[in-house]
Design a protein around this motif. Structure first.
Motif, PDB file in Angstrom:
ATOM      1  N   GLY A 104     110.323  24.377  30.650  1.00 58.85           N
ATOM      2  CA  GLY A 104     111.476  24.701  29.874  1.00 58.85           C
ATOM      3  C   GLY A 104     111.877  23.917  28.658  1.00 58.85           C
ATOM      4  O   GLY A 104     112.730  24.101  27.840  1.00 58.85           O
ATOM      5  N   GLN A 105     110.716  23.013  28.342  1.00 63.34           N
ATOM      6  CA  GLN A 105     110.754  22.338  26.848  1.00 63.34           C
ATOM      7  C   GLN A 105     109.880  22.616  25.919  1.00 63.34           C
ATOM      8  O   GLN A 105     108.908  23.195  26.313  1.00 63.34           O
ATOM      9  CB  GLN A 105     110.615  20.671  27.284  1.00 63.34           C
ATOM     10  CG  GLN A 105     111.322  20.016  28.275  1.00 63.34           C
ATOM     11  CD  GLN A 105     112.754  20.106  28.081  1.00 63.34           C
ATOM     12  OE1 GLN A 105     113.381  20.322  26.838  1.00 63.34           O
ATOM     13  NE2 GLN A 105     113.735  19.584  28.977  1.00 63.34           N
ATOM     14  N   THR A 106     110.177  22.558  24.662  1.00 60.94           N
ATOM     15  CA  THR A 106     109.389  22.891  23.667  1.00 60.94           C
ATOM     16  C   THR A 106     109.195  21.457  22.692  1.00 60.94           C
ATOM     17  O   THR A 106     110.051  21.005  22.450  1.00 60.94           O
ATOM     18  CB  THR A 106     110.022  23.766  22.613  1.00 60.94           C
ATOM     19  OG1 THR A 106     110.345  25.034  23.363  1.00 60.94           O
ATOM     20  CG2 THR A 106     108.992  24.130  21.376  1.00 60.94           C
ATOM     21  N   ILE A 107     107.913  21.040  22.580  1.00 67.30           N
ATOM     22  CA  ILE A 107     107.311  20.171  21.876  1.00 67.30           C
ATOM     23  C   ILE A 107     106.596  20.373  20.900  1.00 67.30           C
ATOM     24  O   ILE A 107     105.802  21.188  20.781  1.00 67.30           O
ATOM     25  CB  ILE A 107     106.313  19.156  22.847  1.00 67.30           C
ATOM     26  CG1 ILE A 107     106.799  19.081  24.218  1.00 67.30           C
ATOM     27  CG2 ILE A 107     105.781  17.916  21.960  1.00 67.30           C
ATOM     28  CD1 ILE A 107     106.195  18.026  24.772  1.00 67.30           C
ATOM     29  N   ALA A 108     106.960  19.859  19.624  1.00 67.45           N
ATOM     30  CA  ALA A 108     106.387  20.142  18.182  1.00 67.45           C
ATOM     31  C   ALA A 108     105.333  19.210  17.814  1.00 67.45           C
ATOM     32  O   ALA A 108     105.630  17.910  18.099  1.00 67.45           O
ATOM     33  CB  ALA A 108     107.276  20.448  17.122  1.00 67.45           C
ATOM     34  N   ILE A 109     104.298  19.450  17.282  1.00 63.06           N
ATOM     35  CA  ILE A 109     103.338  18.489  16.709  1.00 63.06           C
ATOM     36  C   ILE A 109     103.216  18.787  15.326  1.00 63.06           C
ATOM     37  O   ILE A 109     102.953  20.092  14.694  1.00 63.06           O
ATOM     38  CB  ILE A 109     102.101  18.477  17.258  1.00 63.06           C
ATOM     39  CG1 ILE A 109     101.930  18.444  18.765  1.00 63.06           C
ATOM     40  CG2 ILE A 109     100.900  17.914  16.534  1.00 63.06           C
ATOM     41  CD1 ILE A 109     100.882  18.617  19.633  1.00 63.06           C
ATOM     42  N   VAL A 110     103.468  17.793  14.380  1.00 60.44           N
ATOM     43  CA  VAL A 110     103.337  17.943  12.869  1.00 60.44           C
ATOM     44  C   VAL A 110     102.283  17.242  12.346  1.00 60.44           C
ATOM     45  O   VAL A 110     101.879  16.107  12.616  1.00 60.44           O
ATOM     46  CB  VAL A 110     104.632  17.282  12.161  1.00 60.44           C
ATOM     47  CG1 VAL A 110     104.483  17.112  10.874  1.00 60.44           C
ATOM     48  CG2 VAL A 110     105.839  18.236  12.537  1.00 60.44           C
ATOM     49  N   ASP A 111     101.339  18.181  11.806  1.00 53.22           N
ATOM     50  CA  ASP A 111     100.176  17.539  11.122  1.00 53.22           C
ATOM     51  C   ASP A 111      99.987  18.183   9.622  1.00 53.22           C
ATOM     52  O   ASP A 111     100.601  19.097   9.293  1.00 53.22           O
ATOM     53  CB  ASP A 111      98.879  17.727  12.019  1.00 53.22           C
ATOM     54  CG  ASP A 111      98.720  16.842  13.286  1.00 53.22           C
ATOM     55  OD1 ASP A 111      98.964  15.349  12.836  1.00 53.22           O
ATOM     56  OD2 ASP A 111      98.670  17.083  14.112  1.00 53.22           O
ATOM     57  N   ALA A 112      98.958  17.709   8.904  1.00 56.44           N
ATOM     58  CA  ALA A 112      98.620  18.433   7.653  1.00 56.44           C
ATOM     59  C   ALA A 112      97.408  19.056   8.013  1.00 56.44           C
ATOM     60  O   ALA A 112      96.672  18.717   8.581  1.00 56.44           O
ATOM     61  CB  ALA A 112      98.116  17.219   6.563  1.00 56.44           C
ATOM     62  N   TYR A 113      97.393  20.293   6.966  1.00 50.67           N
ATOM     63  CA  TYR A 113      96.006  21.202   6.884  1.00 50.67           C
ATOM     64  C   TYR A 113      96.055  22.043   8.208  1.00 50.67           C
ATOM     65  O   TYR A 113      96.823  21.572   9.134  1.00 50.67           O
ATOM     66  CB  TYR A 113      95.013  20.390   6.266  1.00 50.67           C
ATOM     67  CG  TYR A 113      95.023  19.463   5.298  1.00 50.67           C
ATOM     68  CD1 TYR A 113      95.100  19.873   3.971  1.00 50.67           C
ATOM     69  CD2 TYR A 113      95.215  18.105   5.247  1.00 50.67           C
ATOM     70  CE1 TYR A 113      95.128  19.424   2.747  1.00 50.67           C
ATOM     71  CE2 TYR A 113      95.437  17.329   4.054  1.00 50.67           C
ATOM     72  CZ  TYR A 113      95.454  17.846   2.876  1.00 50.67           C
ATOM     73  OH  TYR A 113      95.384  17.394   1.846  1.00 50.67           O
ATOM     74  N   ASP A 114      95.008  22.928   8.257  1.00 54.98           N
ATOM     75  CA  ASP A 114      94.653  23.731   9.356  1.00 54.98           C
ATOM     76  C   ASP A 114      93.690  23.230  10.021  1.00 54.98           C
ATOM     77  O   ASP A 114      92.479  22.771   9.581  1.00 54.98           O
ATOM     78  CB  ASP A 114      94.750  25.121   8.757  1.00 54.98           C
ATOM     79  CG  ASP A 114      94.371  26.183  10.053  1.00 54.98           C
ATOM     80  OD1 ASP A 114      94.967  25.817  11.255  1.00 54.98           O
ATOM     81  OD2 ASP A 114      93.482  27.047   9.773  1.00 54.98           O
ATOM     82  N   ASP A 115      93.964  23.406  11.449  1.00 54.58           N
ATOM     83  CA  ASP A 115      92.800  23.460  12.452  1.00 54.58           C
ATOM     84  C   ASP A 115      92.591  24.805  12.901  1.00 54.58           C
ATOM     85  O   ASP A 115      93.169  25.182  13.726  1.00 54.58           O
ATOM     86  CB  ASP A 115      92.767  22.382  13.430  1.00 54.58           C
ATOM     87  CG  ASP A 115      91.739  22.275  14.623  1.00 54.58           C
ATOM     88  OD1 ASP A 115      90.750  22.993  14.479  1.00 54.58           O
ATOM     89  OD2 ASP A 115      91.947  21.706  15.499  1.00 54.58           O
ATOM     90  N   PRO A 116      91.370  25.562  12.460  1.00 60.14           N
ATOM     91  CA  PRO A 116      91.365  26.776  12.802  1.00 60.14           C
ATOM     92  C   PRO A 116      90.865  26.992  14.107  1.00 60.14           C
ATOM     93  O   PRO A 116      91.058  28.074  14.881  1.00 60.14           O
ATOM     94  CB  PRO A 116      90.281  27.413  11.935  1.00 60.14           C
ATOM     95  CG  PRO A 116      89.480  26.388  11.415  1.00 60.14           C
ATOM     96  CD  PRO A 116      90.436  25.141  11.249  1.00 60.14           C
ATOM     97  N   SER A 117      90.431  26.011  14.822  1.00 60.02           N
ATOM     98  CA  SER A 117      90.038  25.894  16.121  1.00 60.02           C
ATOM     99  C   SER A 117      91.157  25.319  17.079  1.00 60.02           C
ATOM    100  O   SER A 117      90.798  24.959  18.300  1.00 60.02           O
ATOM    101  CB  SER A 117      88.882  25.369  16.470  1.00 60.02           C
ATOM    102  OG  SER A 117      87.805  25.962  15.860  1.00 60.02           O
ATOM    103  N   ALA A 118      92.127  25.147  16.861  1.00 57.25           N
ATOM    104  CA  ALA A 118      93.096  24.365  17.498  1.00 57.25           C
ATOM    105  C   ALA A 118      93.479  25.032  18.776  1.00 57.25           C
ATOM    106  O   ALA A 118      93.430  24.390  19.935  1.00 57.25           O
ATOM    107  CB  ALA A 118      94.427  24.155  16.718  1.00 57.25           C
TER     108      ALA A 118
END
Length: 412
Positions: A104-118
């Motif tokens: 029921g929770q939503t966690i956001a992660i903030v980073d720079a640039y893209d990880d195409p394999s995330a």
């Protein structure tokens, strides 16, 4: 040293020591080809983001171990085997947390640039440890740019390690939470801050930020523009440069997360922790802010302004965590840095429940100090007054009020 020159790093890049096959395409001009190798107790590691930058550019706080032999196949899931580094069951045990939390929770992660394999890398991590799938298809995972759109920034192999670390730590602590990965166009504070605002606008009540740079006179305006989100728990790495304060950990609106060395022992808890310290240039960040005002809930008397940190979790690469990374990596690895502790604490906040409307979640641990593991040994440098850099009973700079002992200290 002026703040502009202390804002360490980041724009990137994979390096020879990390065996990044995508280095030539991903790394910007000026990237280091031979990053500094740090060592302690037979363990060696390098910074994932090891490029110096000027102005308001932030550095990711991920440290990648280079000396550990893996106990599983390098790529993919290895049933009935455990990768090197602490996994979810270790972290839940160390911090007295229930399994299968976060629903029921939503966690956001903030980073720079893209990880195409995330997404695919996170899937391997979760499958290895028997955690539920979290995918775009099942509605659990979402990846967006800094304004919430689908046109992603250019890929970067250094920050990809940071992204993998963040996703895996949130997965370990709160495996049933939804995850939003917000990728900033660059590592500037403006773009990362815009990403924080986007994360909140998309419904995240918990936002993890594993980056930082030197303080500056602009920080109080950044506070107002990007981090003043009542009712949202925003965690920030305290930094990996040992004694000294970084921003945005110094923001009075965030939970500044310090770092420890975590070891199994024969105590009733089964674990012990001390301040993470490698040498005079590396260890958990702490200290007294030069610009940010002291929040009302912080009562230490040796710093008239904001004191860093608030709480802490494992960060020492010598007692690091298992991570799975293929873009800029070769599969299973061990990571450390306060980049590990910040998403761990974001996950703990999520386990504790949605913060009350209008609240300042950074204040919650100060109302429940008895529900934390007080870290009383170790230091990250020399300072006056000594508690700003030396662990002791009660509050101290490097570990704050301590590490999670269940979720009570993170509810409110």
């Amino acid at each position: 040293m002026p703040a502009s020159t202390r804002r360490t790093v980041l724009a990137l890049a994979g390096t020879a020591a990390l065996a990044l096959s995508s280095f030539a395409a991903a790394a910007p001009a000026g990237a280091s080809a031979t990053p500094t190798v740090y060592s302690k107790g037979g363990t060696s590691w390098v910074k994932a983001c090891d490029t110096l930058a000027k102005g308001d550019t932030m550095s990711c706080k991920a440290l990648k171990v280079t000396s550990t032999a893996q106990k599983v196949n390098a790529l993919g899931v290895t049933p009935n085997a455990t990768p090197s580094g602490f996994g979810p069951s270790d972290l839940l045990s160390a911090y007295n947390l229930a399994a299968n939390g976060g629903a029921g929770q939503t966690i956001a992660i903030v980073d720079a640039y893209d990880d195409p394999s995330a997404e695919s890398d996170m899937a391997v991590y979760r499958a290895q440890y028997g955690l539920p799938a979290c995918t775009t298809a099942n509605g659990c995972f979402k990846k967006v740019n800094q304004t919430g759109g689908t046109k992603l920034p250019r890929a970067n192999s250094g920050w990809a390690g940071e992204i993998s670390l963040d996703l895996d730590m949130v997965s370990a602590i709160a495996p049933n939470a939804k995850i939003i990965l917000v990728e900033a166009s660059s590592a500037s504070m403006t773009n990362l801050g815009t990403s924080v605002n986007t994360a909140v606008s998309l419904g995240a009540k918990f936002v993890s930020n594993s980056y930082g740079g030197g303080e500056s006179s602009s920080d109080t305006s950044y506070d107002t523009s990007y981090f003043n989100h009542p009712g949202v728990a925003i965690t920030v790495s305290s930094g990996d440069g040992a004694y000294g304060v970084e921003y945005p950990a110094a923001s009075k609106y965030v939970t500044a997360v310090g770092g420890t060395a975590l070891k199994r022992d024969s105590s009733s808890r089964g674990w012990s922790e001390s301040v993470w310290y490698t040498n005079s240039t590396e260890g958990a960040g702490s200290g007294c802010s030069a610009y940010d005002a002291k929040p009302t809930w912080q009562k230490d008397t040796g710093c008239a302004k904001r004191t860093v940190a608030d709480v802490s979790a494992v960060a020492d690469p010598a007692t690091g965590v298992a991570v799975y990374q293929t873009y800029g990596g070769s599969g299973w690895a061990v990571y450390g840095g306060t980049s590990a502790s910040a998403p761990i604490i974001a996950g703990v906040y999520a386990l504790a429940g949605t913060p009350s409307a209008g609240s300042t979640p950074a204040s919650f641990p100060y109302a429940h100090t008895g529900s934390l593991n007080d870290v009383t040994t170790g230091s990250n440098g020399t300072c006056s007054p000594s508690y700003l850099c030396t662990a002791g009973t009660g509050y101290d700079g490097p570990t704050g009020l301590g590490t999670p002992n269940g979720t009570a200290a993170f509810a409110g």
